[in-house]
Design a protein around this motif. Structure first.
Motif, PDB file in Angstrom:
ATOM      1  N   ARG A   3      -2.252   3.834   9.121  1.00  0.00           N
ATOM      2  CA  ARG A   3      -0.616   4.625   9.252  1.00  0.00           C
ATOM      3  C   ARG A   3       0.288   3.701   8.575  1.00  0.00           C
ATOM      4  O   ARG A   3       0.217   2.432   8.292  1.00  0.00           O
ATOM      5  N   SER A   4       1.207   4.296   8.216  1.00  0.00           N
ATOM      6  CA  SER A   4       2.257   3.662   7.358  1.00  0.00           C
ATOM      7  C   SER A   4       2.883   2.964   8.257  1.00  0.00           C
ATOM      8  O   SER A   4       3.482   3.174   9.410  1.00  0.00           O
ATOM      9  N   PRO A   5       3.375   1.642   7.666  1.00  0.00           N
ATOM     10  CA  PRO A   5       4.402   0.920   8.644  1.00  0.00           C
ATOM     11  C   PRO A   5       5.773   1.277   8.428  1.00  0.00           C
ATOM     12  O   PRO A   5       6.870   0.535   8.824  1.00  0.00           O
ATOM     13  N   CYS A   6       5.911   2.279   7.393  1.00  0.00           N
ATOM     14  CA  CYS A   6       7.380   2.690   7.200  1.00  0.00           C
ATOM     15  C   CYS A   6       7.878   3.952   8.201  1.00  0.00           C
ATOM     16  O   CYS A   6       7.132   4.877   8.137  1.00  0.00           O
ATOM     17  N   ARG A   7       8.887   3.928   8.728  1.00  0.00           N
ATOM     18  CA  ARG A   7       9.328   5.019   9.514  1.00  0.00           C
ATOM     19  C   ARG A   7      10.577   5.717   8.800  1.00  0.00           C
ATOM     20  O   ARG A   7      11.325   5.182   8.365  1.00  0.00           O
ATOM     21  N   ILE A  19      18.600  10.209   5.062  1.00  0.00           N
ATOM     22  CA  ILE A  19      17.041   9.757   5.290  1.00  0.00           C
ATOM     23  C   ILE A  19      17.080   8.252   5.418  1.00  0.00           C
ATOM     24  O   ILE A  19      17.770   7.564   4.925  1.00  0.00           O
ATOM     25  N   GLN A  20      16.955   7.959   6.950  1.00  0.00           N
ATOM     26  CA  GLN A  20      16.957   6.536   7.395  1.00  0.00           C
ATOM     27  C   GLN A  20      15.322   5.977   7.187  1.00  0.00           C
ATOM     28  O   GLN A  20      14.450   6.751   7.977  1.00  0.00           O
ATOM     29  N   ILE A  21      15.293   4.930   6.659  1.00  0.00           N
ATOM     30  CA  ILE A  21      13.955   4.321   6.395  1.00  0.00           C
ATOM     31  C   ILE A  21      13.806   3.021   7.139  1.00  0.00           C
ATOM     32  O   ILE A  21      14.844   2.226   6.879  1.00  0.00           O
ATOM     33  N   SER A  22      13.188   2.763   7.778  1.00  0.00           N
ATOM     34  CA  SER A  22      12.902   1.421   8.463  1.00  0.00           C
ATOM     35  C   SER A  22      11.644   0.878   8.387  1.00  0.00           C
ATOM     36  O   SER A  22      10.512   1.664   7.996  1.00  0.00           O
ATOM     37  N   GLY A  23      11.333  -0.445   8.466  1.00  0.00           N
ATOM     38  CA  GLY A  23       9.868  -1.140   8.547  1.00  0.00           C
ATOM     39  C   GLY A  23       9.478  -1.432   6.916  1.00  0.00           C
ATOM     40  O   GLY A  23      10.538  -1.952   6.296  1.00  0.00           O
ATOM     41  N   GLU A  43      21.400  11.090   1.127  1.00  0.00           N
ATOM     42  CA  GLU A  43      22.176   9.688   1.685  1.00  0.00           C
ATOM     43  C   GLU A  43      20.792   8.948   2.088  1.00  0.00           C
ATOM     44  O   GLU A  43      20.319   9.186   3.259  1.00  0.00           O
ATOM     45  N   LEU A  44      20.638   7.920   1.600  1.00  0.00           N
ATOM     46  CA  LEU A  44      19.394   6.849   2.034  1.00  0.00           C
ATOM     47  C   LEU A  44      20.073   5.877   2.635  1.00  0.00           C
ATOM     48  O   LEU A  44      20.921   4.985   2.209  1.00  0.00           O
ATOM     49  N   ASP A  45      19.851   5.447   4.088  1.00  0.00           N
ATOM     50  CA  ASP A  45      20.024   4.429   4.786  1.00  0.00           C
ATOM     51  C   ASP A  45      18.541   3.429   4.983  1.00  0.00           C
ATOM     52  O   ASP A  45      17.737   3.804   5.316  1.00  0.00           O
ATOM     53  N   LEU A  46      18.836   2.393   4.248  1.00  0.00           N
ATOM     54  CA  LEU A  46      17.601   1.232   4.238  1.00  0.00           C
ATOM     55  C   LEU A  46      17.927   0.057   4.885  1.00  0.00           C
ATOM     56  O   LEU A  46      17.421  -0.912   4.798  1.00  0.00           O
ATOM     57  N   GLY A  47      18.923   0.455   5.634  1.00  0.00           N
ATOM     58  CA  GLY A  47      19.321  -0.994   6.530  1.00  0.00           C
ATOM     59  C   GLY A  47      18.401  -1.756   7.537  1.00  0.00           C
ATOM     60  O   GLY A  47      18.515  -2.798   7.469  1.00  0.00           O
ATOM     61  N   ARG A  50      12.506  -3.949   6.183  1.00  0.00           N
ATOM     62  CA  ARG A  50      12.093  -5.537   6.293  1.00  0.00           C
ATOM     63  C   ARG A  50      11.538  -5.826   4.920  1.00  0.00           C
ATOM     64  O   ARG A  50      12.006  -6.923   4.528  1.00  0.00           O
ATOM     65  N   ARG A  51      11.044  -5.020   4.213  1.00  0.00           N
ATOM     66  CA  ARG A  51       9.921  -5.363   3.002  1.00  0.00           C
ATOM     67  C   ARG A  51       9.652  -4.314   2.000  1.00  0.00           C
ATOM     68  O   ARG A  51       9.548  -3.095   2.679  1.00  0.00           O
ATOM     69  N   ILE A  52       9.997  -4.201   0.770  1.00  0.00           N
ATOM     70  CA  ILE A  52       9.420  -3.362  -0.126  1.00  0.00           C
ATOM     71  C   ILE A  52       8.362  -4.094  -1.041  1.00  0.00           C
ATOM     72  O   ILE A  52       9.009  -5.220  -1.849  1.00  0.00           O
TER      73      ILE A  52
END
Length: 71
Positions: A3-7, A19-23, A43-47, A50-52
């Motif tokens: 599973r992706s650690p990205c939500r 689009i809100q991205i977390s993880g 609009e991207l919310d990358l707040g 944690r890591r890319i």
């Protein structure tokens, strides 16, 4: 398949898609699920990212290019 650690959470309003991205954004992130939808603005919310890693960036760019070519 892991599973992706990205939500990714998507909200649409008034011709804009938020689009809100977390993880973590890595090789398992799937942006195709939200990219390419009909919206005048994104609009991207990358707040809460944690890591890319570099592979995650590559996948993100590939998904963007693929969806831009479709429109």
């Amino acid at each position: 398949m892991s599973r992706s650690p990205c939500r990714i959470v998507e909200q649409s309003f008034a011709g804009c898609t938020l689009i809100q991205i977390s993880g973590e954004i890595n090789e398992t992130a799937d942006f195709g699920q939200v990219l390419g939808k009909n919206s005048r603005a994104i609009e991207l919310d990358l707040g809460d990212v944690r890591r890319i890693n570099s592979i995650g960036v590559r996948e993100w760019v590939n998904d963007l290019e693929a969806n831009l070519l479709l429109h």
